[in-house]
Scaffold this motif. Structure first.
Motif, PDB file in Angstrom:
ATOM      1  N   ALA A  76       1.028  -1.301  -0.007  1.00 46.95           N
ATOM      2  CA  ALA A  76       0.129  -0.112   0.153  1.00 46.95           C
ATOM      3  C   ALA A  76       1.052   1.144  -0.010  1.00 46.95           C
ATOM      4  O   ALA A  76       0.620   2.102  -0.645  1.00 46.95           O
ATOM      5  CB  ALA A  76      -1.059   0.141   1.157  1.00 46.95           C
ATOM      6  N   ASP A  77       1.850   1.203   0.812  1.00 44.63           N
ATOM      7  CA  ASP A  77       2.847   2.385   0.812  1.00 44.63           C
ATOM      8  C   ASP A  77       3.502   2.483  -0.472  1.00 44.63           C
ATOM      9  O   ASP A  77       3.923   3.736  -0.797  1.00 44.63           O
ATOM     10  CB  ASP A  77       3.978   2.078   1.798  1.00 44.63           C
ATOM     11  CG  ASP A  77       3.170   2.063   3.502  1.00 44.63           C
ATOM     12  OD1 ASP A  77       2.313   2.653   3.408  1.00 44.63           O
ATOM     13  OD2 ASP A  77       3.931   1.472   4.320  1.00 44.63           O
ATOM     14  N   THR A 121       1.716   7.671  -6.922  1.00 45.11           N
ATOM     15  CA  THR A 121       1.176   8.557  -6.879  1.00 45.11           C
ATOM     16  C   THR A 121       1.553   9.559  -7.909  1.00 45.11           C
ATOM     17  O   THR A 121       2.866   9.811  -8.291  1.00 45.11           O
ATOM     18  CB  THR A 121       1.573   9.442  -5.525  1.00 45.11           C
ATOM     19  OG1 THR A 121       0.986   8.478  -4.223  1.00 45.11           O
ATOM     20  CG2 THR A 121       0.709  10.692  -5.458  1.00 45.11           C
ATOM     21  N   VAL A 122       0.528  10.180  -8.606  1.00 42.78           N
ATOM     22  CA  VAL A 122       0.749  11.150  -9.768  1.00 42.78           C
ATOM     23  C   VAL A 122       0.861  12.398  -9.076  1.00 42.78           C
ATOM     24  O   VAL A 122       0.069  13.061  -8.439  1.00 42.78           O
ATOM     25  CB  VAL A 122      -0.413  11.342 -10.796  1.00 42.78           C
ATOM     26  CG1 VAL A 122      -0.178  12.361 -11.741  1.00 42.78           C
ATOM     27  CG2 VAL A 122      -0.674   9.773 -11.289  1.00 42.78           C
ATOM     28  N   LEU A 123       2.211  12.948  -9.252  1.00 42.28           N
ATOM     29  CA  LEU A 123       2.525  14.417  -8.629  1.00 42.28           C
ATOM     30  C   LEU A 123       2.089  15.451  -9.625  1.00 42.28           C
ATOM     31  O   LEU A 123       1.446  16.361  -8.899  1.00 42.28           O
ATOM     32  CB  LEU A 123       4.006  14.425  -8.545  1.00 42.28           C
ATOM     33  CG  LEU A 123       4.570  13.545  -7.756  1.00 42.28           C
ATOM     34  CD1 LEU A 123       6.204  13.477  -7.704  1.00 42.28           C
ATOM     35  CD2 LEU A 123       4.036  13.532  -6.241  1.00 42.28           C
ATOM     36  N   THR A 124       2.051  15.382 -10.770  1.00 40.19           N
ATOM     37  CA  THR A 124       1.699  16.324 -11.943  1.00 40.19           C
ATOM     38  C   THR A 124       0.946  15.590 -13.139  1.00 40.19           C
ATOM     39  O   THR A 124       1.378  14.476 -13.343  1.00 40.19           O
ATOM     40  CB  THR A 124       2.991  17.152 -12.269  1.00 40.19           C
ATOM     41  OG1 THR A 124       3.909  16.338 -12.961  1.00 40.19           O
ATOM     42  CG2 THR A 124       3.474  17.920 -11.265  1.00 40.19           C
ATOM     43  N   PRO A 156      -0.225   3.835 -14.975  1.00 42.51           N
ATOM     44  CA  PRO A 156      -0.067   2.634 -14.271  1.00 42.51           C
ATOM     45  C   PRO A 156       0.292   2.828 -12.821  1.00 42.51           C
ATOM     46  O   PRO A 156       1.081   3.566 -12.352  1.00 42.51           O
ATOM     47  CB  PRO A 156       1.252   1.906 -14.914  1.00 42.51           C
ATOM     48  CG  PRO A 156       1.240   2.531 -16.179  1.00 42.51           C
ATOM     49  CD  PRO A 156       0.757   3.870 -16.072  1.00 42.51           C
ATOM     50  N   GLY A 157      -0.505   2.059 -12.006  1.00 43.77           N
ATOM     51  CA  GLY A 157      -0.308   2.409 -10.682  1.00 43.77           C
ATOM     52  C   GLY A 157      -1.397   3.005  -9.814  1.00 43.77           C
ATOM     53  O   GLY A 157      -1.708   2.575  -8.880  1.00 43.77           O
ATOM     54  N   GLN A 158      -2.351   3.589 -10.752  1.00 46.59           N
ATOM     55  CA  GLN A 158      -3.531   4.206 -10.433  1.00 46.59           C
ATOM     56  C   GLN A 158      -4.749   3.147 -10.194  1.00 46.59           C
ATOM     57  O   GLN A 158      -4.762   2.242 -11.188  1.00 46.59           O
ATOM     58  CB  GLN A 158      -3.739   5.243 -11.469  1.00 46.59           C
ATOM     59  CG  GLN A 158      -2.790   6.302 -11.450  1.00 46.59           C
ATOM     60  CD  GLN A 158      -2.491   6.979  -9.940  1.00 46.59           C
ATOM     61  OE1 GLN A 158      -3.000   7.670  -9.562  1.00 46.59           O
ATOM     62  NE2 GLN A 158      -1.223   6.579  -9.730  1.00 46.59           N
ATOM     63  N   SER A 159      -5.596   3.539  -9.275  1.00 46.15           N
ATOM     64  CA  SER A 159      -6.820   2.477  -9.280  1.00 46.15           C
ATOM     65  C   SER A 159      -7.631   2.512 -10.623  1.00 46.15           C
ATOM     66  O   SER A 159      -7.953   3.756 -11.251  1.00 46.15           O
ATOM     67  CB  SER A 159      -7.887   3.177  -8.168  1.00 46.15           C
ATOM     68  OG  SER A 159      -8.749   2.527  -7.808  1.00 46.15           O
TER      69      SER A 159
END
Length: 240
Positions: free
Chosen positions: A28-29, A33-36, A62-65
């Motif tokens: 989970a950690d 996360t998309v920063l921009t 990729p990596g996003q829900s």
């Protein structure tokens, strides 16, 4: 002995549970996360790409829900060698940076069949959109050349004027959403044409066909690019 074994298995179960919880927490950690997420502002001609086949195309970064594979890497590799179709080239229009230092481009195929996100390395293409790697490679779709003076001083005509013979703002499938100039040339079949520019398709599209930019002094709306093989120096009379 039974009591001892019972305590042993209870301890083992607790240990496994702790390991599982710890692994889940780390997973989970480690979520991306998309920063921009911003539009590309560079010149459109520098944002044309071919897929390399190294990475897949996703519905989200990729990596996003909810991120899903829209096109497998192997399929994109095959797509890149398609002769001269609208899904061959991709136009980049958004760039996203993630917390792990990676960059992703949102792209759309020239015929709008494919649209999604693909990994392009650790260099920000917002500064120079040709600087991509991994999933995409920057390409030139059409290249203008030096016009032969003999061609420039020769009068040309449409060799096979018909509904499928067109002049175009840009040769077909060389720019996103730019193409047809006229619906047909049949109304101008007897006009004289002057060639002012020459160029060729790239990446072996249509055998790197040569195009001429023609100008029609009598009807300027005809002006545009046309494949050199659709012109002739012999004037013919057509009645439509």
């Amino acid at each position: 002995m039974k009591l001892h074994l019972s305590h042993y298995f209870s301890a083992l179960i607790i240990t496994i549970s702790l390991v599982t919880v710890t692994a889940f927490s780390k997973s989970a950690d480690a979520a991306t996360t998309v920063l921009t997420d911003e539009p590309l502002q560079t010149d459109a001609n520098t944002r044309n790409y071919l897929p390399t086949g190294a990475n897949a195309l996703y519905s989200k970064v990729p990596g996003q829900s909810g991120a899903k594979v829209l096109a497998k890497a192997t399929d994109l590799k095959t797509l890149a060698t398609t002769a001269d179709q609208g899904q061959t080239y991709f136009r980049g229009y958004r760039v996203a940076q993630t917390n792990d230092g990676n960059f992703y481009l949102k792209v759309v195929s020239f015929n709008k069949t494919y649209r999604g996100w693909i990994y392009v390395g650790t260099t920000n293409p917002a500064d120079d959109s040709t600087q991509v790697s991994n999933g995409l490679k920057s390409v030139q779709t059409f290249k203008e050349g030096t016009l032969d003076p003999n061609v420039a001083n020769t009068t040309y005509y449409f060799s096979t004027p018909k509904s499928s013979t067109l002049t175009v703002t840009q040769p077909d499938w060389t720019q996103y959403k730019v193409g047809r100039n006229l619906s047909a040339t049949t109304s101008y079949v007897n006009d004289s044409l002057n060639v002012t520019k020459v160029g060729t398709k790239q990446n072996n599209r249509d055998n790197n066909a040569t195009y001429y930019y023609v100008q029609d002094a009598a009807n300027p709306q005809v002006n545009g690019w046309i494949k050199a093989s659709e012109l002739t120096t012999v004037k013919q009379t057509y009645n439509y």
